[in-house]
Structure formats: C-alpha cells, structure tokens
Design an enzyme around this catalytic site. Sequence first.
Site, mmCIF file in Angstrom:
data_model
loop_
_atom_site.group_PDB
_atom_site.id
_atom_site.type_symbol
_atom_site.label_atom_id
_atom_site.label_comp_id
_atom_site.label_asym_id
_atom_site.label_seq_id
_atom_site.Cartn_x
_atom_site.Cartn_y
_atom_site.Cartn_z
ATOM 1 N N THR A 46 45.402 37.205 41.263
ATOM 2 C CA THR A 46 46.742 36.649 41.436
ATOM 3 C C THR A 46 47.727 37.816 41.636
ATOM 4 O OG1 THR A 46 47.044 36.506 39.048
ATOM 5 C CG2 THR A 46 46.241 34.530 40.161
ATOM 6 N N THR A 48 50.779 39.308 40.651
ATOM 7 C CA THR A 48 51.265 40.271 39.654
ATOM 8 C C THR A 48 50.113 40.925 38.905
ATOM 9 O OG1 THR A 48 53.288 38.974 39.427
ATOM 10 C CG2 THR A 48 52.825 40.569 37.682
ATOM 11 N N CYS A 49 49.097 40.158 38.619
ATOM 12 C CA CYS A 49 47.933 40.686 37.903
ATOM 13 C C CYS A 49 47.252 41.778 38.722
ATOM 14 C CB CYS A 49 46.936 39.568 37.615
ATOM 15 S SG CYS A 49 47.658 38.144 36.781
ATOM 16 N N HIS A 50 47.108 41.507 40.013
ATOM 17 C CA HIS A 50 46.381 42.387 40.914
ATOM 18 C C HIS A 50 47.175 43.636 41.299
ATOM 19 C CE1 HIS A 50 43.062 43.057 43.730
ATOM 20 N NE2 HIS A 50 43.966 43.429 44.617
ATOM 21 N N VAL A 54 46.857 45.303 36.246
ATOM 22 C CA VAL A 54 45.647 46.134 36.208
ATOM 23 C C VAL A 54 45.962 47.582 36.600
ATOM 24 C CG1 VAL A 54 43.368 46.520 37.242
ATOM 25 C CG2 VAL A 54 43.988 44.243 36.427
#
Length: 162
Positions: A46, A48-50, A54
């Site tokens: 997704t 923001t996560c990507h 991370v």
Amino acid sequence: MTISAGQTLPDATLIRMGDGGAESVSISALTKGRKVVIFAVPGAFTPTCHSAHVPSFIRTKDGFAAKGVDEIVCVSVNDPFVMKAWGESTGAATAGITMLADADSSFTKAMGLAFDAPPVGLLARSKRYALYAEDGVVKQLHLEESPGTCEISGGEALLKAI
C-alpha cells in the site's frame, strides 16, 4: 483495549516464509531476553507503507543496532507469501528486517489495534504503529492517528525516542 507502554506484548504466532516454506514465529519467543522493534502497517504494497514506513526502518537499521536492538520486525495482516515478496521488493529482506504475516489478525486484535476500511478493501487490518520492547515489555509505542500517515511511527521518530 489498546496496548500501552509498560504492558507485555500478547503472545501470538505469526508466519514467515523461510527456505523450507512457512515457519511459525512466537512473539514471546522472539522477544524473550531481547530488545526488539516491531512496526506494523495496514497492508503490504500500500502507498504509505511501501514508500515511507518500510524505507524509514531500512534507513535507521544501523542506528537501532547501535542502541542494542537485536531485531526489527515488520508485521502486516497479509499472508506470508505476500510479506516475503514485499520484503524482497522493498529491500527490507536484504537489510535484515524480519517480515512477519499476521494472517488471521490475531496478534493485531490482541494488541487492540485492528481497524476496518471497507471502501479500499482493508478488513481487520493493523493500525500503523512502531514500538520498542525489552524482554517482551513495551517501552515505547508510537501509534499514528491516521493509517495514511507515517510520522511518529517512522524509524527516525522511534530511534530518537529510545
């Protein structure tokens, strides 16, 4: 009830893909006698996560090691195949970040950090957070207000706090 600093992490069994296939990982065994950072995301791949969450822990990995952190773990309510592919795609696996699947969201629910966002297909997902634990006891918990932001839960913010 949402977990908070001073509380012991709930025991749960998460899954990772190892050389021989799926492997069970007990949270209590993972954290026993160790300093561990756990950060959780609403979903692998997704935006923001990507692109933010991370990478912030890849950038700060050496700083955490200098403070005695034994392991950095990323948790998401996804299957272990997705988590393995995501770790490879982001460079997290190469950086040594452990990618764990909370496939049934049992850990996320036990932490009191589950949420639903049906319009985008996210059900029983984890709120975005980062925590630092010593011997299974939460010392710092940085929980984002919105799952689409990565500010206080980013690697830099948690590293500064410990």
